[in-house]
Design an enzyme around this catalytic site. Structure first.
Site, PDB file in Angstrom:
ATOM      1  N   ASP A   1       8.780   8.102   0.662  1.00  0.00           N
ATOM      2  CA  ASP A   1       8.098   7.015  -0.052  1.00  0.00           C
ATOM      3  C   ASP A   1       6.885   7.574  -0.792  1.00  0.00           C
ATOM      4  O   ASP A   1       6.686   7.352  -1.981  1.00  0.00           O
ATOM      5  CB  ASP A   1       7.680   5.957   0.985  1.00  0.00           C
ATOM      6  CG  ASP A   1       6.848   4.830   0.382  1.00  0.00           C
ATOM      7  OD1 ASP A   1       7.133   4.426  -0.759  1.00  0.00           O
ATOM      8  OD2 ASP A   1       5.916   4.362   1.066  1.00  0.00           O
TER       9      ASP A   1
ATOM     10  N   HIS B   1      12.352  -0.473   2.910  1.00  0.00           N
ATOM     11  CA  HIS B   1      11.057  -0.121   3.505  1.00  0.00           C
ATOM     12  C   HIS B   1       9.886  -0.980   3.018  1.00  0.00           C
ATOM     13  O   HIS B   1       8.887  -1.098   3.715  1.00  0.00           O
ATOM     14  CB  HIS B   1      10.754   1.371   3.311  1.00  0.00           C
ATOM     15  CG  HIS B   1      10.220   1.728   1.957  1.00  0.00           C
ATOM     16  ND1 HIS B   1      11.031   2.084   0.917  1.00  0.00           N
ATOM     17  CD2 HIS B   1       8.953   1.777   1.480  1.00  0.00           C
ATOM     18  CE1 HIS B   1      10.287   2.344  -0.148  1.00  0.00           C
ATOM     19  NE2 HIS B   1       9.017   2.160   0.159  1.00  0.00           N
TER      20      HIS B   1
ATOM     21  N   ASP C   1       1.318  39.011 -10.260  1.00  0.00           N
ATOM     22  CA  ASP C   1       2.089  40.247 -10.303  1.00  0.00           C
ATOM     23  C   ASP C   1       2.706  40.635  -8.970  1.00  0.00           C
ATOM     24  O   ASP C   1       3.040  41.781  -8.741  1.00  0.00           O
ATOM     25  CB  ASP C   1       1.233  41.402 -10.843  1.00  0.00           C
ATOM     26  CG  ASP C   1       1.479  41.580 -12.336  1.00  0.00           C
ATOM     27  OD1 ASP C   1       2.596  41.249 -12.771  1.00  0.00           O
ATOM     28  OD2 ASP C   1       0.557  42.038 -13.036  1.00  0.00           O
TER      29      ASP C   1
ATOM     30  N   GLU D   1       6.697  -5.770   3.977  1.00  0.00           N
ATOM     31  CA  GLU D   1       5.360  -5.643   3.435  1.00  0.00           C
ATOM     32  C   GLU D   1       5.148  -6.507   2.186  1.00  0.00           C
ATOM     33  O   GLU D   1       4.134  -7.163   2.047  1.00  0.00           O
ATOM     34  CB  GLU D   1       5.135  -4.161   3.102  1.00  0.00           C
ATOM     35  CG  GLU D   1       3.737  -3.795   2.718  1.00  0.00           C
ATOM     36  CD  GLU D   1       2.742  -4.056   3.828  1.00  0.00           C
ATOM     37  OE1 GLU D   1       3.166  -4.101   5.006  1.00  0.00           O
ATOM     38  OE2 GLU D   1       1.558  -4.223   3.511  1.00  0.00           O
ATOM     39  N   ASP D   2       6.111  -6.506   1.291  1.00  0.00           N
ATOM     40  CA  ASP D   2       5.879  -7.065  -0.043  1.00  0.00           C
ATOM     41  C   ASP D   2       6.526  -8.410  -0.324  1.00  0.00           C
ATOM     42  O   ASP D   2       6.178  -9.070  -1.298  1.00  0.00           O
ATOM     43  CB  ASP D   2       6.386  -6.087  -1.125  1.00  0.00           C
ATOM     44  CG  ASP D   2       5.529  -4.834  -1.186  1.00  0.00           C
ATOM     45  OD1 ASP D   2       4.478  -4.825  -0.520  1.00  0.00           O
ATOM     46  OD2 ASP D   2       5.919  -3.891  -1.891  1.00  0.00           O
TER      47      ASP D   2
HETATM   48 MN    MN Z   1       7.193   2.171  -1.059  1.00  0.00          MN
END
Ligand code: MN
Length: 713
Positions: free
Chosen positions: A139, A72, A259, A76-77
């Site tokens: 995620d 995932h 309670d 993106e990275d």
């Molecule tokens: Mn992630």
């Protein structure tokens, strides 16, 4: 720390060998891709995707969701393009990963309640496959679990967003386990002191009451057994965030909230649920009005259970007991919501995520039909999954909700009427796009305006919002009126001129009288009515002069005609039957209330109104007209290969605009070509035709007027 092998072992309980191999392959691919990255905690990055996949494995999600979980953060990275993923893992998994990346991009800034709910819907609308949301929630859950390594302000921001957006989404999908854990983690991140205090109070309280809770559970178990009802009985603990919320929203103190003792009875079938309920009501004293039957009438997210509150008169006085009764399947649904459908139907591998969601909604619908209760809530759920709305950002981060299919112009009018009226184009995610471009959820849209831009009637063909439609209509109508006013003024001036007068000759009193006679307010509206041809300008001219001079009027010898520029707007249009161009003798057909249509004097349609003076306006072309007019020509020629190119070249060289070209019967040796040309006037047309005639093999050129051809060779 979870390992891949431990996970594979768990997967072997519900996935095939082949499917597990695919999940493992996704893991190794992600491990390679993230090899240079470490998490803020210092651990290798792959720990995170593996943990996300593990959360989904708890819900027994399918292998594609697990592969997407592993991958995932890759797009993106790591800069690996989606196309590369698609080659490796196929389209479905790549689309899931891509969907999760898109959600990662949008950031929720505005704290307002309305915005939060729009944002939730936007997330829903952006995820075409429901599994995208499940991966995203897992995620986010893992990020929440590992928040500790972030700066406190960042921790709070992420927790706030999770509490406002993701926990409610989990709740609306019935993913209760995820929601509860998210809420407690957020509570801890936002108010660490309060969280810890409440946690220790709750722990102490439970410790003191452990024996008592056990006693009641055993009493319940015994009673069920005596009556041959097979069931599991679980003591239920409220999670800290719900205790905290109760503390804030009610005036009860912590003791009163703590309670209340919660138990869950999980039976084998629906029938046992009701029998168990009867036994509980016999065992304890039911509290009036606190019984709820969510089995017959499920909650919006599909939750089903019987709820009842009872009193136990025991040694320690009177204590309230809350009991939930449901079947195993309902319990799975209560904990995992929509994900429970993978749990029960994981063999049918072909089913896609969206059809799962569809199935889920179908199941809810069926429940409703069987129980005969109102089905409005289904609409609400359906809209979440089959979105008929889109959500887009303004440049300032505000979210606008529009119907699906809305265009740039719809968006512009939703911002402000003036923005709509001056809209030229838009930058969608910084890319320049035209006004008719359709928008998609999650896009950021900035309208490009121009002070000289105007709404076009063509916009009405593609806008879909009522606001845009009515604003455009309103604008065009006003525009028409002001065009009509200007034309009316010129018409009156011309008529007076024909009678050797001008408006300045006439006393204001007389003008006012004519305005009153026509039930109008001012000279402007009188002009407008003449421009729209509701009132004939000639009549007004005669009336004005007859009041002032009381003499009989004789028209001037030289009726000058009204000057026409062709830019009067919608109030003066050019007849399609004869396509007049500057230089052609023209007359106007006055169309009461609608303005004027300009015909060529020779048009056969003119003969029909020729003898009705109030229907006819004599017109002349103004000099130096600065626009193009369309004419139709038919060209008869030999059939040559380069014919079309030659025609295009000839028109280009004479600076005429070739608007369309149609070739008829190109199989024979003679061919007829019909072209539409944009020209300035007769002179321009003549030079263009001269060039066309010079084309080798050209035999005859006719201008089409009046629907018939007038020979012009
Ligand atoms: Mn992630």
């Amino acid at each position: 720390m979870p390992t891949l092998d431990a996970m594979s072992e768990r997967l072997s309980h519900y996935l095939s060998y082949n499917q597990i191999q695919q999940v493992r392959r996704a893991y190794f691919y992600a491990e390679q891709a993230h090899i240079k990255q470490v998490r803020r905690s210092g651990e290798p990055y792959i720990i995170h995707p593996l943990a996300v996949a593990n959360i989904l494995a708890d819900m027994q999600l399918d292998h594609q969701s697990l592969m997407a979980a592993m991958l995932h953060d890759v797009i993106e990275d790591t800069g690996i393009p989606a196309s590369a993923l698609e080659q490796q893992f196929g389209k479905t998994v790549t689309e899931l990963v891509d969907g999760v990346s898109k959600l990662t991009h949008i950031h929720f800034e505005d704290k307002k309640q309305q915005q939060a709910s729009n944002f939730q819907k936007m997330v829903m609308a952006m995820a075409k496959d429901i599994r995208v949301i499940l991966v995203k929630l897992a995620d986010r859950l893992h990020n929440m679990r590992t928040l500790g390594s972030l700066r406190p302000d960042k921790r709070r921001r992420i927790a706030r967003e999770t509490l406002d957006i993701y926990a409610p989404i989990a709740s609306s999908l019935g993913l209760n386990n995820i929601r509860v854990e998210m809420e407690d983690l957020c509570f801890h991140a936002i108010h660490p002191m309060r969280h810890n205090l409440l946690a220790s109070v709750a722990k102490k309280h439970r410790g003191e009451r452990a024996e008592f809770i056990n006693d009641i559970a055993n009493t319940i178990r015994g009673r069920l057994k005596e009556n041959h009802i097979k069931a599991r009985v679980i003591g239920r603990e409220k999670h800290l965030f719900s205790i905290y919320s109760k503390l804030k929203s009610t005036d009860k103190d912590i003791g009163a909230i703590m309670d209340v003792y919660g138990f869950r009875i999980i039976t084998e079938d629906v029938d046992s649920c009701y029998r168990a309920l009867g036994q509980m009501h016999a065992l304890f004293t039911p509290l009036d009005g606190r019984f709820k039957d969510y089995i017959a009438v499920p909650k919006a997210n599909g939750y089903q259970s019987l709820h009842t509150t009872l009193f136990n008169h025991g040694r320690s006085g009177e204590v309230p007991i809350e009991i939930q009764i449901r079947t195993e399947e309902m319990d799975a649904m209560a904990n995992h919501g929509i994900a429970a459908h993978w749990l029960y139907k994981s063999e049918t591998d072909q089913t896609t995520g969206s059809s799962r969601a569809h199935q889920w909604v179908q199941n809810l619908l069926e429940l409703q039909r069987n129980t005969g209760s109102p089905i409005e809530f289904i609409e609400h759920v359906k809209n979440d999954f089959f979105p008929e709305e889109i959500y887009v950002f303004t440049p300032k981060g505000e979210i606008k909700r529009l119907p699906a299919g809305a265009t740039v112009v719809d968006f512009a009018y939703s911002v402000h009427t003036d923005v709509g009226n001056r809209c030229m184009a838009a930058r969608i995610d910084r890319k320049l796009s035209g006004p008719r471009t359709r928008l998609e959820s999650g896009q950021t849209v900035k309208i490009v305006t121009n002070p000289n831009a105007n709404p076009s009637p063509a916009w009405l063909d593609f806008v879909i919002t009522g606001k845009a439609r009515s604003s455009i209509r309103h604008y065009l109508k006003n525009q028409r009126r002001s065009d009509a006013t200007a034309l009316g003024e010129r018409m009156l001036a011309k008529e007076l001129n024909n009678l050797d007068h001008c408006l300045d000759d006439i006393e204001q009193d007389h003008i006012d009288q004519v305005i009153r006679e026509n039930h109008l307010d001012d000279i402007e509206s009188l002009y407008t009515e003449m421009g729209l041809s509701t009132i004939p300008a000639r009549n007004i001219a005669h009336r004005l002069l007859s009041i002032s001079s009381r003499e009989s009027l004789t028209p001037s010898e030289h009726d000058a005609g009204l000057w026409i520029r062709g830019t009067e707007g919608e109030i003066v249009t050019f007849a399609k039957c004869c396509n007049p161009i500057p230089g052609d003798p023209i007359v106007g057909h006055v169309n009461t209330g609608k303005g004027m249509v300009v015909h060529s004097e020779h048009c056969h349609n003119v003969q029909e109104f020729r003898n009705k003076p109030d229907k006819v306006a004599f017109l002349v072309w103004e000099k130096g007209i600065n626009r193009r007019f369309s004419v139709l020509l038919t060209l008869s020629s030999e059939n040559r290969v380069s014919l079309m190119a030659d025609i295009a070249t000839a028109t280009l060289k004479s600076d005429a605009r070739l608007e369309s070209m149609k070739v008829e019967d190109s199989s024979s040796s003679l061919v007829t070509t019909t072209i539409s040309l944009g020209v300035e006037g007769r002179k321009h047309l003549a030079t263009t035709m001269k060039r066309l005639r010079a084309i080798p093999g050209m035999l005859r050129i006719n201008r089409i007027r009046d629907g018939k051809e007038a020979q012009k060779t």
